[in-house]
Design an enzyme around this catalytic site. Structure first.
Site, PDB file in Angstrom:
ATOM      1  N   GLU A   1      -9.457   3.517   2.235  1.00  0.00           N
ATOM      2  CA  GLU A   1      -8.961   3.614   0.855  1.00  0.00           C
ATOM      3  C   GLU A   1      -7.904   2.570   0.524  1.00  0.00           C
ATOM      4  O   GLU A   1      -7.730   2.203  -0.640  1.00  0.00           O
ATOM      5  CB  GLU A   1      -8.395   5.026   0.607  1.00  0.00           C
TER       6      GLU A   1
ATOM      7  N   LYS B   1     -10.092  12.639   8.536  1.00  0.00           N
ATOM      8  CA  LYS B   1      -9.576  12.203   9.841  1.00  0.00           C
ATOM      9  C   LYS B   1      -9.514  13.388  10.804  1.00  0.00           C
ATOM     10  O   LYS B   1      -9.407  14.527  10.367  1.00  0.00           O
ATOM     11  CB  LYS B   1      -8.150  11.651   9.667  1.00  0.00           C
TER      12      LYS B   1
ATOM     13  N   LYS C   1       0.845  -1.200   0.000  1.00  0.00           N
ATOM     14  CA  LYS C   1       0.000   0.000   0.000  1.00  0.00           C
ATOM     15  C   LYS C   1       0.880   1.248   0.000  1.00  0.00           C
ATOM     16  O   LYS C   1       1.720   1.421   0.880  1.00  0.00           O
ATOM     17  CB  LYS C   1      -0.908   0.001   1.237  1.00  0.00           C
TER      18      LYS C   1
ATOM     19  N   ASP D   1       1.602   6.205   5.709  1.00  0.00           N
ATOM     20  CA  ASP D   1       0.624   5.314   5.089  1.00  0.00           C
ATOM     21  C   ASP D   1       1.133   4.699   3.778  1.00  0.00           C
ATOM     22  O   ASP D   1       0.430   3.925   3.134  1.00  0.00           O
ATOM     23  CB  ASP D   1      -0.698   6.071   4.865  1.00  0.00           C
TER      24      ASP D   1
ATOM     25  N   ASP E   1      -2.605  10.113   3.862  1.00  0.00           N
ATOM     26  CA  ASP E   1      -4.010   9.723   4.020  1.00  0.00           C
ATOM     27  C   ASP E   1      -4.732  10.714   4.934  1.00  0.00           C
ATOM     28  O   ASP E   1      -4.628  10.650   6.156  1.00  0.00           O
ATOM     29  CB  ASP E   1      -4.080   8.303   4.620  1.00  0.00           C
TER      30      ASP E   1
ATOM     31  N   ASP F   1     -12.194   6.941   3.945  1.00  0.00           N
ATOM     32  CA  ASP F   1     -10.960   6.689   4.702  1.00  0.00           C
ATOM     33  C   ASP F   1     -10.545   5.211   4.623  1.00  0.00           C
ATOM     34  O   ASP F   1      -9.437   4.857   5.004  1.00  0.00           O
ATOM     35  CB  ASP F   1     -11.165   7.113   6.165  1.00  0.00           C
TER      36      ASP F   1
ATOM     37  N   ARG G   1      -7.657  -0.657   1.077  1.00  0.00           N
ATOM     38  CA  ARG G   1      -8.170  -1.905   0.483  1.00  0.00           C
ATOM     39  C   ARG G   1      -8.576  -1.693  -0.986  1.00  0.00           C
ATOM     40  O   ARG G   1      -8.527  -2.622  -1.783  1.00  0.00           O
ATOM     41  CB  ARG G   1      -9.337  -2.426   1.333  1.00  0.00           C
TER      42      ARG G   1
HETATM   43  N1  BES Z   1      -4.356   4.378   7.018  1.00  0.00           N
HETATM   44  C1  BES Z   1      -5.473   4.035   7.802  1.00  0.00           C
HETATM   45  C2  BES Z   1      -5.182   2.958   8.845  1.00  0.00           C
HETATM   46  C3  BES Z   1      -4.284   3.340   9.972  1.00  0.00           C
HETATM   47  C4  BES Z   1      -4.821   3.745  11.169  1.00  0.00           C
HETATM   48  C5  BES Z   1      -2.921   3.227   9.875  1.00  0.00           C
HETATM   49  C6  BES Z   1      -4.001   4.058  12.225  1.00  0.00           C
HETATM   50  C7  BES Z   1      -2.093   3.554  10.924  1.00  0.00           C
HETATM   51  C8  BES Z   1      -2.653   3.955  12.104  1.00  0.00           C
HETATM   52  C9  BES Z   1      -6.592   3.490   6.897  1.00  0.00           C
HETATM   53  O1  BES Z   1      -6.625   3.992   5.615  1.00  0.00           O
HETATM   54  C10 BES Z   1      -7.883   3.848   7.574  1.00  0.00           C
HETATM   55  O2  BES Z   1      -8.108   4.989   7.791  1.00  0.00           O
HETATM   56  N2  BES Z   1      -8.671   2.849   7.894  1.00  0.00           N
HETATM   57  C11 BES Z   1      -9.904   3.062   8.577  1.00  0.00           C
HETATM   58  C12 BES Z   1     -10.908   2.079   8.052  1.00  0.00           C
HETATM   59  C13 BES Z   1     -12.293   2.304   8.559  1.00  0.00           C
HETATM   60  C14 BES Z   1     -12.859   3.596   8.020  1.00  0.00           C
HETATM   61  C15 BES Z   1     -13.162   1.137   8.154  1.00  0.00           C
HETATM   62  C16 BES Z   1      -9.671   2.833  10.088  1.00  0.00           C
HETATM   63  O3  BES Z   1      -8.956   1.903  10.434  1.00  0.00           O
HETATM   64  O4  BES Z   1     -10.200   3.604  10.864  1.00  0.00           O
HETATM   65 ZN    ZN Z   2      -7.666   5.829   5.439  1.00  0.00          ZN
HETATM   66 ZN    ZN Z   3      -4.761   4.619   4.833  1.00  0.00          ZN
END
Ligand code: BES
Ligand code: ZN
Ligand code: ZN
Length: 510
Positions: free
Chosen positions: A353, A281, A269, A292, A274, A351, A355
């Site tokens: 994104e 966020k 990824k 990220d 992000d 968010d 996947r």
């Molecule tokens: N990049 C984030 C995941 C992340 C969170 C990485 C904390 C490092 C530390 C990812 O893109 C994300 O925001 N995922 C969301 C998914 C949710 C909206 C289903 C998450 O984990 O909150």
């Molecule tokens: Zn995200």
């Molecule tokens: Zn992310």
């Protein structure tokens, strides 16, 4: 930092500082010095133990300055903990603690006594590799953007690694070489991660990877927006839509084995920043989202390591690179995108994104290669950080044999990963209302497993596949892992993926 293996008599010509590692054993203390006949040094340590100033627990240090023990001016003792639980990771940690302590004490070179320890690990080679990795990774600093470099940040300069047995030197040195290449590749990846997001856009990241590949004769290709459109990577393009920065899809191919050998395909990824997009966020610590792109950094680093080591493997590294930004052009909750394999996805949270971009990259892997295995790696879910903190990464797999190899390899490499479940119920959570799939699981919990279940649906023909979620271990892990920096990128996954590529290739041919 220089690492130099030496053997034979200990002398003062190399350095004025001696380092001895000690096990946690009441009264008996240091083993290394006993054999080398350095009685005064041994006495100093014994006194410290008797006076309860030293227990030799893991990461404990005592520094004797100007003590003139055994004609050495300074003596550093580093604790190893219990002798019974020693392994390569013990050496990696002790080695990092050694160089960090010496740098803090403004010592530039030292002789480290290693004879007693190499026999306690799997081989002299494994010991050499672990010591080198710990020292080089532990000595890492990132000060590229400080206009004045701090003196104490300049690090430690030369570590002489002393073995009394000349016979083991060659194997030990081969291990030091492997460890050095692995650490250098990991450091390359850390530097990519730590670079601020305005200076690590998809275009810049692609250029940095290209330059490194040229030096190592790795085939490199970077696809731009036009080509990505032609490939119909609709999910990847949807994420990029809100950004003013062009996306990139990079392909690295290292061929160290005959062409007939199917490759291990690594997918990382590469979200260079992000923000969350329209599902934005919170502001606190948002700058951490520079990390990220750590998955893409890991697959690039692992490929570089394999090429530097001239490993007899075929590896392909794929990384979709983009920012995730809000704007008038950005995707909105509810938008539907069509992935490269034709499945439609409703994007209910912009968010989630990672996947989306990985889905298209996995399809690309299945369609363009006949992979022996696909290994993807990503800072994918906050849920993984909740589950495992910043100690273990999570992994998922559709294949038992691959799972076993991952568990064994991770143990040897010292990168901690814990298997989490992949199961139909989580896949059910990812069904869409208005499209085939949804990119979120509807608040039912198990966010890391839901994300993995989403990705699994893009793996074709039952290709052995594993997904590594490094959201918790890609950065800010130093408080837990001595050879990682307190703050900043850890380079998580580089060593593990490189070792896995080797293991999976040798196992499949035996
Ligand atoms: N990049 C984030 C995941 C992340 C969170 C990485 C904390 C490092 C530390 C990812 O893109 C994300 O925001 N995922 C969301 C998914 C949710 C909206 C289903 C998450 O984990 O909150
Ligand atoms: Zn995200
Ligand atoms: Zn992310």
């Amino acid at each position: 930092m220089q690492l130099q293996s030496i053997s034979g008599e200990l002398s003062l010509s190399k350095s004025k500082t001696l380092v001895a590692w000690a096990f946690q054993q009441d009264k008996k203390a240091v083993v290394a010095l006993k054999k080398s006949g350095h009685e005064e040094a041994l006495q100093l340590i014994q006194d410290a133990i008797d006076q309860k100033r030293l227990k030799a627990g893991s990461k404990e240090t005592v520094f004797f300055r100007a003590c003139k023990a055994s004609a050495f001016e300074n003596l550093l003792v580093v604790g190893l903990g219990d002798e019974k639980s020693i392994n390569e990771e013990t050496l990696r940690i002790a080695s990092a603690v050694t160089v960090k302590t010496l740098a803090r004490e403004k010592i530039e070179s030292a002789v480290l006594l290693l004879e007693s320890f190499r026999k306690l690990t799997k081989s002299a080679e494994a010991a050499g590799r672990a010591v080198a990795e710990g020292a080089l990774l532990g000595n890492y600093k990132f000060d590229e953007f400080k206009s004045k470099k701090k003196e104490e940040d300049q690090g430690f300069k030369t570590l002489f690694l002393h073995l009394s047995d000349k016979g083991a030197l060659q194997k030990f040195e081969a291990g030091v070489n492997t460890g050095t290449q692995m650490a250098e590749a990991t450091i390359f990846t850390r530097n990519l991660g730590n670079t601020p997001p305005n200076l690590m856009t998809p275009t810049i990241l692609s250029e940095r990877a290209e330059k490194a590949c040229k030096e190592l004769k790795i085939k490199f290709k970077s696809l731009g927006k036009k080509e990505i459109k032609a490939l119909k990577m609709g999910c990847f393009l949807a994420v990029n839509q809100g950004s003013d920065e062009e996306p990139r899809f990079i392909v690295l191919e290292y061929s160290g084995a005959p062409k007939t050998k199917p490759p291990i395909v690594l997918v990382g990824k590469g979200v260079t920043f992000d923000t969350g997009g329209i599902s934005i966020k919170p502001a606190a610590n948002m700058d951490d989202m520079r990390f990220d792109m750590s998955g893409s950094g890991a697959v690039i680093g692992a490929t570089l390591a394999l090429a530097k080591l001239k490993a007899k493997v075929n590896v392909v590294a794929l990384a979709p690179l983009t920012e995730n930004m809000p704007s008038g052009k950005a995707i909105k909750p509810g938008d539907v995108a069509t992935s490269m394999n034709g499945k439609t996805v409703e994007i209910l949270n912009t968010d989630a994104e990672g996947r989306l971009i990985l889905a298209d990259a996995i399809t690309y892997a299945c369609r363009n290669y006949k992979p022996a295995a696909i290994l993807d790696i990503a800072t994918l879910t906050g849920a993984c950080v909740v589950a495992l903190g910043n100690v273990y990464g999570g992994f998922f797999s559709n294949n038992e044999k691959l799972t076993k190899t991952i568990v064994e390899t991770a143990q040897q490499t010292g990168e901690k990963f814990w298997q989490l479940p992949l199961s139909e119920e989580y896949a059910d959570d990812m069904k869409g209302t208005y499209a085939d799939l949804s990119n979120i699981g509807g608040g039912k919990g198990g966010g890391s497993s839901q994300a993995a279940a989403f990705l699994a649906q893009f793996v074709e023909n039952d290709i052995p596949w594993a997904h590594f979620d490094i959201a918790g271990v890609a950065y800010h892990t130093g408080g837990r892992i001595a050879y990682n920096p307190d703050k900043g990128a850890s380079g998580s996954g580089v060593r593990l993926l490189a070792d896995l590529a080797i293991q999976l290739t040798t196992k499949s041919s035996s």
